[in-house]
Design an enzyme around this catalytic site. Sequence first.
Site, PDB file in Angstrom:
ATOM      1  N   ASP A  40       0.946  -1.236  -0.176  1.00  0.00           N
ATOM      2  CA  ASP A  40      -0.125   0.181   0.057  1.00  0.00           C
ATOM      3  C   ASP A  40       0.798   1.222  -0.049  1.00  0.00           C
ATOM      4  O   ASP A  40       2.118   1.211   0.004  1.00  0.00           O
ATOM      5  CB  ASP A  40      -0.979   0.062   1.331  1.00  0.00           C
ATOM      6  CG  ASP A  40      -0.414   0.563   2.649  1.00  0.00           C
ATOM      7  OD1 ASP A  40       0.705   0.636   2.519  1.00  0.00           O
ATOM      8  OD2 ASP A  40      -1.209   0.422   3.520  1.00  0.00           O
TER       9      ASP A  40
ATOM     10  N   ASP B  21      -5.043  -6.138   9.102  1.00  0.00           N
ATOM     11  CA  ASP B  21      -3.924  -6.197   9.122  1.00  0.00           C
ATOM     12  C   ASP B  21      -3.620  -5.483  10.685  1.00  0.00           C
ATOM     13  O   ASP B  21      -4.314  -4.516  11.021  1.00  0.00           O
ATOM     14  CB  ASP B  21      -3.080  -5.597   8.298  1.00  0.00           C
ATOM     15  CG  ASP B  21      -3.142  -4.203   8.090  1.00  0.00           C
ATOM     16  OD1 ASP B  21      -2.380  -3.318   9.038  1.00  0.00           O
ATOM     17  OD2 ASP B  21      -3.964  -3.732   7.394  1.00  0.00           O
TER      18      ASP B  21
END
Length: 684
Positions: A355, A509
């Site tokens: 990301d 996460d």
Amino acid sequence: MPNPSRLRLRIITACTGQKRHMPEGSLTQDDFTYLHAPEIFAQRESALATYQLPAAEMYTGQQHVRLMRGIEAAQATFDIDLWIVSAGYGLIHGTREIVPYEMTFQGMKAQEIDAWAAHLNLPQNVQNLLAQPTDLTLILVGKSYLRALGLTDDTDFDSTTVFFTGSEALHSLPTHPKLRAVGLNKSDATRYRCGLVGLKGEIVGKLLIEAANHGTDYLIAATQPDVDLRMFIPEPAPLPPKVHVLSRPERVDFIIKAPPGGWAKPHQSKLRFFIPDWDDHVDPDYDFLTETHAGGKGNRSNQMFAHQMYGQPSYDGLLVSKMVADESKIKRDLLTEIGIHQYLRVPKDFPVMGDCGAFSYLLDDIPPYSSSEILEYYTRLGFTYGVSIDHLLFGAQTEAGMQARYDLTIQNAEDFITEHRKNGLDWTPIGAVQGASPAKYAEAAKKYIKMGYTHLGLGGMVRSKTDYILQVAHAVNDVVPAGTQVHLFGVARVDSLTDFVKAGITSADSASFLRQAWIRFGQNYIGDERLYAAIRIPGGQSKTKRLTDPREVERILALEAAALSGVRGWANRISGLNQAVDAVVAYSELVGLRLTPKLIDEYRLTLDHRPWEQCGCAICKQAGVEVLLFRGNNRNRRRGFHNTYMFYRLMQQILTGEGSLPIPAEWPLKSRSVQLVLPQMETL
Ligand SMILES: [Zn+2]
């Protein structure tokens, strides 16, 4: 000449059977019966004149050799006066010239010892010596020699006098306020890796070496009443494992293998856990006793990731932010060269998500990347999943600013998937969703589905309450088709896992269990039934940098050593719990760590419960109590790895139901006890 400013140290040690020279015709008991008949005795000695040496140099037994190492090291620091209890000569000074002899008190019957010691005037000479002024006396004698000294409760000790003897001989010591005793036994022999024969010499030798480094205060501190002197003596470094250790960097640079059934696990159909990586690695060969790395400084060339330490990952995937990948030019070049999987030392089929790390540009008006740039980056590094470029709404100052960020995030997602499709890329795109309300998240999610996304990522809720996160997830779930994969960024809360699943979240996460190891003071180690405080013993060297007074430096290092050996002594069942706690508290106070009574109680609990012995994980098994010390990367990150391992086990158990996995039953199963054990934890 004695130096009046230096500490005067008197050492009295037993003679040893092994001597530098052991010629035929060495003196025997018969010769020593003439000890008080100078003419005859001198004649007998003269036959051995070529072998004559000062007593200090004559003995080569282990006790003497090890003691002399310490004396040599400490000679420049203290005024050392060495005396020998010789079974032939009686009490002699280390400088006295003697010839080889074969004579020992060992093996004599008690009455024989008494009679022969009387012949040698030993009791009288020893008592005279002990009554003479000095600063500290150390006496190294076994049971027989101790008897030969003929000490009584009336013996006058001028100085603090420490006896080093077998623990079975302790009861035969007289009582005197200046007298201390260190009773040594087999466990000490194991601990210091030295046979019982040489152990007294080893202990005193090491004490002298340490004292030579740390100064007078160290010796004084070590010989205080009620102090276990062993706490001041460092243990030898652990023996290297018997397995073949590969030369570096091959030792650490290997890729873990998938288990025979592949990476699939039953819980993954409900929720997959990703861990954000920030180069979290440790040196598998780190030496905790000497605080040294196997090769130079700790870095990628000698350190391993958690999944390498365990051989298996405690997560279903890794998440790498672009800002972490971009840390340095060296790292960027390496990543380009070997790709993200090889960098993380996982096989190509292990999921790695990329990301953009929206927090790193939170305050910028627009993200510093373009979609085509990010697509190229994900492709070049070989990510499994790539997340579109989002912008955190709460970084905006105004309502209009928030709306602009919301619109920009959606626009980026559209550009991202359009280009991804145009270029026929083989990794999976994830559309990052932001929103100011559940409805806004849902509105964006609907658009993403139209764009063609099958994977969404909900961002911006790291700081949000669980109820709100669930509202958002449900709102999104209501507008996306079944089978849509929804990742929740930065949040994995033990007590809400099943609620997340019900709300359509398919992966999440969090690094909070890892980072809890060094962020949450007092709750750093996840045990089977509760959280434990890691015991903070900061490195003494770093605390002495600005100090100019060498005595102050010595004091810090001495108390640091005492704190460490106090904890290790307790862990090894050699010394007491109070000793360990007191030593830690004393050091903490000295270096300005303010410990509340509550935290001291937590420390005591950690030591008392011995959680490192209960955990069977590869890290706790290998590093033991070191995992519970709050001290440097190699302990703190190991503890973080352990925490992640524990969380992952618990998560699997919660998601799959009790008993469906071979997990020890001691884990708290009911969500209520889970809540008690693990309060909500957030990243950041
Ligand atoms: Zn463990």
